[in-house]
Design a protein around this motif. Structure first.
Motif, PDB file in Angstrom:
ATOM      1  N   MET A 123      36.253  -2.181  45.269  1.00  0.00           N
ATOM      2  CA  MET A 123      35.488  -1.673  44.126  1.00  0.00           C
ATOM      3  C   MET A 123      36.378  -1.611  42.883  1.00  0.00           C
ATOM      4  O   MET A 123      35.965  -2.023  41.799  1.00  0.00           O
ATOM      5  N   SER A 124      37.601  -1.130  43.043  1.00  0.00           N
ATOM      6  CA  SER A 124      38.539  -1.064  41.912  1.00  0.00           C
ATOM      7  C   SER A 124      38.847  -2.455  41.382  1.00  0.00           C
ATOM      8  O   SER A 124      38.911  -2.668  40.174  1.00  0.00           O
ATOM      9  N   SER A 125      39.027  -3.405  42.284  1.00  0.00           N
ATOM     10  CA  SER A 125      39.312  -4.779  41.890  1.00  0.00           C
ATOM     11  C   SER A 125      38.137  -5.387  41.122  1.00  0.00           C
ATOM     12  O   SER A 125      38.327  -6.031  40.090  1.00  0.00           O
ATOM     13  N   LEU A 126      36.918  -5.173  41.615  1.00  0.00           N
ATOM     14  CA  LEU A 126      35.721  -5.688  40.933  1.00  0.00           C
ATOM     15  C   LEU A 126      35.562  -5.048  39.557  1.00  0.00           C
ATOM     16  O   LEU A 126      35.225  -5.724  38.587  1.00  0.00           O
ATOM     17  N   ARG A 127      35.811  -3.743  39.488  1.00  0.00           N
ATOM     18  CA  ARG A 127      35.727  -3.037  38.211  1.00  0.00           C
ATOM     19  C   ARG A 127      36.749  -3.585  37.223  1.00  0.00           C
ATOM     20  O   ARG A 127      36.424  -3.877  36.074  1.00  0.00           O
ATOM     21  N   ASP A 128      37.989  -3.743  37.694  1.00  0.00           N
ATOM     22  CA  ASP A 128      39.048  -4.262  36.826  1.00  0.00           C
ATOM     23  C   ASP A 128      38.733  -5.674  36.347  1.00  0.00           C
ATOM     24  O   ASP A 128      38.972  -6.010  35.179  1.00  0.00           O
ATOM     25  N   ASP A 129      38.179  -6.519  37.242  1.00  0.00           N
ATOM     26  CA  ASP A 129      37.793  -7.877  36.856  1.00  0.00           C
ATOM     27  C   ASP A 129      36.701  -7.850  35.790  1.00  0.00           C
ATOM     28  O   ASP A 129      36.756  -8.602  34.822  1.00  0.00           O
ATOM     29  N   ALA A 130      35.705  -6.981  35.971  1.00  0.00           N
ATOM     30  CA  ALA A 130      34.591  -6.902  35.022  1.00  0.00           C
ATOM     31  C   ALA A 130      35.065  -6.397  33.663  1.00  0.00           C
ATOM     32  O   ALA A 130      34.670  -6.915  32.621  1.00  0.00           O
ATOM     33  N   ILE A 131      35.935  -5.416  33.673  1.00  0.00           N
ATOM     34  CA  ILE A 131      36.426  -4.841  32.423  1.00  0.00           C
ATOM     35  C   ILE A 131      37.460  -5.761  31.776  1.00  0.00           C
ATOM     36  O   ILE A 131      37.432  -5.990  30.572  1.00  0.00           O
ATOM     37  N   GLY A 132      38.356  -6.323  32.586  1.00  0.00           N
ATOM     38  CA  GLY A 132      39.446  -7.154  32.076  1.00  0.00           C
ATOM     39  C   GLY A 132      38.990  -8.457  31.456  1.00  0.00           C
ATOM     40  O   GLY A 132      39.592  -8.940  30.499  1.00  0.00           O
ATOM     41  N   THR A 133      37.913  -9.020  31.957  1.00  0.00           N
ATOM     42  CA  THR A 133      37.450 -10.307  31.429  1.00  0.00           C
ATOM     43  C   THR A 133      36.382 -10.129  30.362  1.00  0.00           C
ATOM     44  O   THR A 133      35.920 -11.101  29.786  1.00  0.00           O
ATOM     45  N   ASN A 134      36.002  -8.873  30.125  1.00  0.00           N
ATOM     46  CA  ASN A 134      34.910  -8.590  29.187  1.00  0.00           C
ATOM     47  C   ASN A 134      33.684  -9.423  29.510  1.00  0.00           C
ATOM     48  O   ASN A 134      32.954  -9.862  28.633  1.00  0.00           O
ATOM     49  N   LYS A 135      33.524  -9.682  30.788  1.00  0.00           N
ATOM     50  CA  LYS A 135      32.393 -10.499  31.239  1.00  0.00           C
ATOM     51  C   LYS A 135      31.190  -9.586  31.438  1.00  0.00           C
ATOM     52  O   LYS A 135      31.082  -8.880  32.426  1.00  0.00           O
ATOM     53  N   ALA A 136      30.323  -9.580  30.456  1.00  0.00           N
ATOM     54  CA  ALA A 136      29.114  -8.769  30.568  1.00  0.00           C
ATOM     55  C   ALA A 136      27.930  -9.681  30.392  1.00  0.00           C
ATOM     56  O   ALA A 136      27.914 -10.474  29.466  1.00  0.00           O
ATOM     57  N   PRO A 137      26.998  -9.650  31.221  1.00  0.00           N
ATOM     58  CA  PRO A 137      26.894  -8.796  32.395  1.00  0.00           C
ATOM     59  C   PRO A 137      27.670  -9.374  33.578  1.00  0.00           C
ATOM     60  O   PRO A 137      27.982 -10.558  33.605  1.00  0.00           O
ATOM     61  N   SER A 138      27.953  -8.523  34.528  1.00  0.00           N
ATOM     62  CA  SER A 138      28.604  -8.963  35.757  1.00  0.00           C
ATOM     63  C   SER A 138      27.923  -8.287  36.926  1.00  0.00           C
ATOM     64  O   SER A 138      27.221  -7.288  36.742  1.00  0.00           O
ATOM     65  N   PHE A 139      28.133  -8.825  38.113  1.00  0.00           N
ATOM     66  CA  PHE A 139      27.562  -8.224  39.311  1.00  0.00           C
ATOM     67  C   PHE A 139      27.948  -6.753  39.396  1.00  0.00           C
ATOM     68  O   PHE A 139      27.100  -5.886  39.615  1.00  0.00           O
ATOM     69  N   PHE A 140      29.233  -6.469  39.225  1.00  0.00           N
ATOM     70  CA  PHE A 140      29.701  -5.092  39.370  1.00  0.00           C
ATOM     71  C   PHE A 140      29.005  -4.154  38.390  1.00  0.00           C
ATOM     72  O   PHE A 140      28.530  -3.083  38.769  1.00  0.00           O
ATOM     73  N   LEU A 141      28.948  -4.527  37.117  1.00  0.00           N
ATOM     74  CA  LEU A 141      28.352  -3.654  36.109  1.00  0.00           C
ATOM     75  C   LEU A 141      26.862  -3.438  36.360  1.00  0.00           C
ATOM     76  O   LEU A 141      26.367  -2.318  36.230  1.00  0.00           O
TER      77      LEU A 141
END
Length: 187
Positions: A123-141
């Protein structure tokens, strides 16, 4: 009030806790063209994975049931199929598959077989990937937002996780607040 209107109201009230992508979908897509509804399908296994994923975000505690008890394993796919446009349904379904592949690579197990600690790590890894890449929307978000939205609009979220007042009385701006008291939810 139908469920979609209720979700729209709750999404508006929870604006700071839910991403703008999810709020946009909730506000904009209440009337999806029939050809975009149910663009993707989710298996029973997918629903179990989403249930456990949501439970990692909002776990069961001594005072209230968690996301799994609130039925989010079925809620999340239903909202994705019925409310999200086809391109976002596809993005979510692909993200779910990518999460399972990542889980297999990192832990040599499928998602349902990994431990609580491994789920938290993933979960932390997915969160960091979503936040770090500024990829919105993402599965995690999307999954996180729907977990929050679904839980706090469920019976468990409204009656166990929050202080429940079934019939609100008059407004009292000086109502006593006891330290540690739950936030209020009214019906």
């Amino acid at each position: 009030m139908n469920r979609r209107e209720a979700l729209k109201s709750v999404a508006f009230l929870m604006g700071s806790a839910i991403s703008s992508t999810t709020i946009g979908v909730v506000f904009e897509n209440f009337i999806l063209p029939e050809k975009e509804k149910n663009f993707v399908s989710f298996s029973v296994s997918d629903e179990q994975i989403l249930s456990e994923f949501a439970e990692t975000i909002i776990p069961t505690t001594a005072s209230s049931g968690g996301a799994k008890a609130a039925g989010l394993g079925a809620f999340i796919p239903m909202i994705i199929r019925d409310c999200y446009p086809a391109n976002m349904q596809k993005l979510f379904a692909e993200g779910l598959k990518e999460m399972q592949i990542k889980c297999s690579k990192e832990f040599n197990k499928d998602y349902l077989s990994i431990s609580k600690e491994e789920r938290n790590q993933l979960m932390s890894s997915l969160r960091d990937d979503a936040i770090g890449t500024n990829k919105a929307p993402s599965f995690f978000l999307i999954a996180r937002d729907l977990t929050i939205l679904g839980y706090y609009t469920s019976e468990i979220g409204c009656t166990q996780a929050r202080e429940y007042l079934p019939v609100p009385g008059r407004y009292d701006g000086e109502a006593p607040y006891i330290k540690g008291q739950k936030a209020w939810a009214t019906n």
